[in-house]
Design a protein around this motif. Structure first.
Motif, PDB file in Angstrom:
ATOM      1  N   THR A   1      -3.533  -1.199  -6.328  1.00  0.00           N
ATOM      2  CA  THR A   1      -4.330  -1.314  -5.116  1.00  0.00           C
ATOM      3  C   THR A   1      -4.095  -2.674  -4.476  1.00  0.00           C
ATOM      4  O   THR A   1      -3.687  -3.629  -5.137  1.00  0.00           O
ATOM      5  CB  THR A   1      -5.834  -1.144  -5.422  1.00  0.00           C
ATOM      6  OG1 THR A   1      -6.241  -2.177  -6.332  1.00  0.00           O
ATOM      7  CG2 THR A   1      -6.104   0.205  -6.056  1.00  0.00           C
TER       8      THR A   1
ATOM      9  N   ARG B   1       0.838  -1.208   0.000  1.00  0.00           N
ATOM     10  CA  ARG B   1       0.000   0.000   0.000  1.00  0.00           C
ATOM     11  C   ARG B   1       0.867   1.249   0.000  1.00  0.00           C
ATOM     12  O   ARG B   1       0.573   2.231  -0.689  1.00  0.00           O
ATOM     13  CB  ARG B   1      -0.914   0.011   1.223  1.00  0.00           C
ATOM     14  CG  ARG B   1      -2.042  -0.992   1.192  1.00  0.00           C
ATOM     15  CD  ARG B   1      -3.064  -0.693   2.265  1.00  0.00           C
ATOM     16  NE  ARG B   1      -4.044  -1.765   2.379  1.00  0.00           N
ATOM     17  CZ  ARG B   1      -3.951  -2.769   3.241  1.00  0.00           C
ATOM     18  NH1 ARG B   1      -2.918  -2.818   4.070  1.00  0.00           N
ATOM     19  NH2 ARG B   1      -4.854  -3.709   3.290  1.00  0.00           N
ATOM     20  N   ARG B   2       1.942   1.230   0.791  1.00  0.00           N
ATOM     21  CA  ARG B   2       2.807   2.404   0.898  1.00  0.00           C
ATOM     22  C   ARG B   2       3.478   2.741  -0.423  1.00  0.00           C
ATOM     23  O   ARG B   2       3.592   3.909  -0.804  1.00  0.00           O
ATOM     24  CB  ARG B   2       3.877   2.155   1.967  1.00  0.00           C
ATOM     25  CG  ARG B   2       4.721   3.366   2.327  1.00  0.00           C
ATOM     26  CD  ARG B   2       5.875   2.990   3.247  1.00  0.00           C
ATOM     27  NE  ARG B   2       6.901   2.257   2.523  1.00  0.00           N
ATOM     28  CZ  ARG B   2       7.869   2.827   1.805  1.00  0.00           C
ATOM     29  NH1 ARG B   2       7.931   4.147   1.696  1.00  0.00           N
ATOM     30  NH2 ARG B   2       8.772   2.089   1.192  1.00  0.00           N
TER      31      ARG B   2
ATOM     32  N   GLY C   1       2.427   2.058  -3.478  1.00  0.00           N
ATOM     33  CA  GLY C   1       1.498   2.491  -4.515  1.00  0.00           C
ATOM     34  C   GLY C   1       1.726   1.753  -5.819  1.00  0.00           C
ATOM     35  O   GLY C   1       2.304   0.669  -5.855  1.00  0.00           O
TER      36      GLY C   1
END
Length: 384
Positions: free
Chosen positions: A129, A123-124, A126
């Protein structure tokens, strides 16, 4: 010299004494070169030949097919939380250049602290998703990582064409592990995977303790060697060759740039010698591999799997007896317990310190649980 203790540490963990003695000799003189292994050039013909032997032994023991490359790097499993995402996103851009970031989905099976950290890192970074396929905390009465979710009732929700599907085979901190027998309700759900699934397995804490189920179906397998195979510093990657892509080209097409020493293509094109590798860790890992083959032959992992199952069964039996008389409390559901590390609590105020003190009086160290969860952790790594 102080007598060696029974080291139950989760990693770095115990190594065979005979290997440590060999390593001591190698520190003074590596293969009759007159140069110690910690001093020799990683580009010397002697070390290059040795590295090829380490690769060959891993390939023999795990039955790695020619479709996959074995690579050596540094940074442990935590570095691969990032490297896997970046390399697989680069591959996805190569396959599907027109997709937007929101259409690139990374699937994560969360069963413990390490898989949770891996998903957070995805998630960090990017570039896509994160889809949580399943989170085992939802199947716990206490909301904890104390179980492996079963296959029934549409528990696992995979994406149709994900960038990757990540799982951690054995969660060291939490003491849960996917069952090793296919068909078991808590085994890894290979039968539920989408077609051509780009499967990524973190095998750090069970690497080389048993054969890896369906190894050939994985896109990437990685493991830090410090749990079962050698000293800290070396990470082994088994990467399907179609996942070794031109990350720079992918970046020109919109992918997140992959740092040079993190790109699998860099490692592959330079035989894992683009920069100085962890020479000493590779050397000792090679000695352990040779000992495994000398002791049990090229089918050694079958023997170690039986040994691991036998040792863990004895520990779980003792834990159950302790629960019956109210001195221990298991932290894991019965059908989800790890064969590598058994976690439990000691019941009663002050009893933990008594347990640790008593264990140390018996020459047993490294039993205290991970700082993030507390409790005790009996390690059953196959070399201990």
């Amino acid at each position: 010299m102080t007598p060696r203790v029974l080291n139950f540490g989760a990693g770095p963990s115990a190594l065979p004494e005979s290997v440590l003695k060999q390593a001591g000799e190698g520190l003074l003189d590596f293969q009759d070169t007159g140069i110690g292994i910690a001093e020799i050039s990683h580009r010397s013909k002697e070390f290059k030949t040795y590295l090829q032997g380490v690769e060959s032994d891993i390939k023999k023991l795990l039955k790695v097919p020619d479709s996959h490359a074995i690579l050596f790097t540094q940074g442990g499993g935590s570095a691969q939380f990032s490297a896997v995402v970046l390399n697989m996103l680069a591959r996805h851009h190569e396959l599907y250049p027109a997709l937007e970031p929101g259409q690139r989905v990374m699937d994560y099976i969360i069963t413990g602290s390490w898989s949770d950290k891996a998903a957070k890192e995805a998630r960090r970074l990017g570039g896509g998703t994160v889809n949580v396929v399943v989170d085992s905390r939802k199947f716990s009465a206490q909301g904890k990582f104390d179980n492996i979710p079963g296959h029934k009732n549409d528990t696992y929700k995979f994406s149709r064409s994900p960038v990757l599907i990540y799982y951690c085979a054995n969660e060291t901190v939490d003491g849960v592990e996917f069952a090793r027998e296919e068909g078991n309700e808590t085994s890894f759900p290979f039968h539920l995977l989408p077609e051509h699934a780009p499967l990524v397995g973190d095998y750090s804490s069970s690497f080389m303790s048993h054969p890896i189920p369906r190894l050939q179906d994985h896109a990437i397998i990685y493991a830090g060697v410090q749990k079962n195979l050698g000293p800290a510093g070396l990470t082994v990657l088994i990467v399907r060759k179609d996942c070794i892509v031109d990350a720079d080209k992918a970046a020109r097409n919109g992918a997140i740039p992959v740092p040079l020493c993190t790109a699998y293509r860099t490692l592959a094109e330079h035989q894992s010698l683009y920069n100085t590798p962890p020479v000493l860790s590779i050397y000792i890992t090679g000695l352990v591999l040779r000992k495994m083959i000398q002791d049990f032959g090229e089918d050694a992992l079958e023997k170690y799997a039986a040994l691991s199952a036998n040792k863990s069964a004895k520990v779980y039996d003792a834990l159950k007896r302790g629960e019956q008389i109210g001195i221990f409390k298991s932290k894991v559901r019965d059908d989800s317990g790890s064969q590598m590390n058994v976690v439990f609590d000691v019941v009663g105020e002050g009893k933990l310190d008594q347990f640790i003190t008593g264990a140390e009086a018996l020459n047993m160290k490294g039993l205290r649980g991970h700082r993030s969860v507390g409790g005790r952790s009996i390690l059953c790594f196959h070399l201990t």
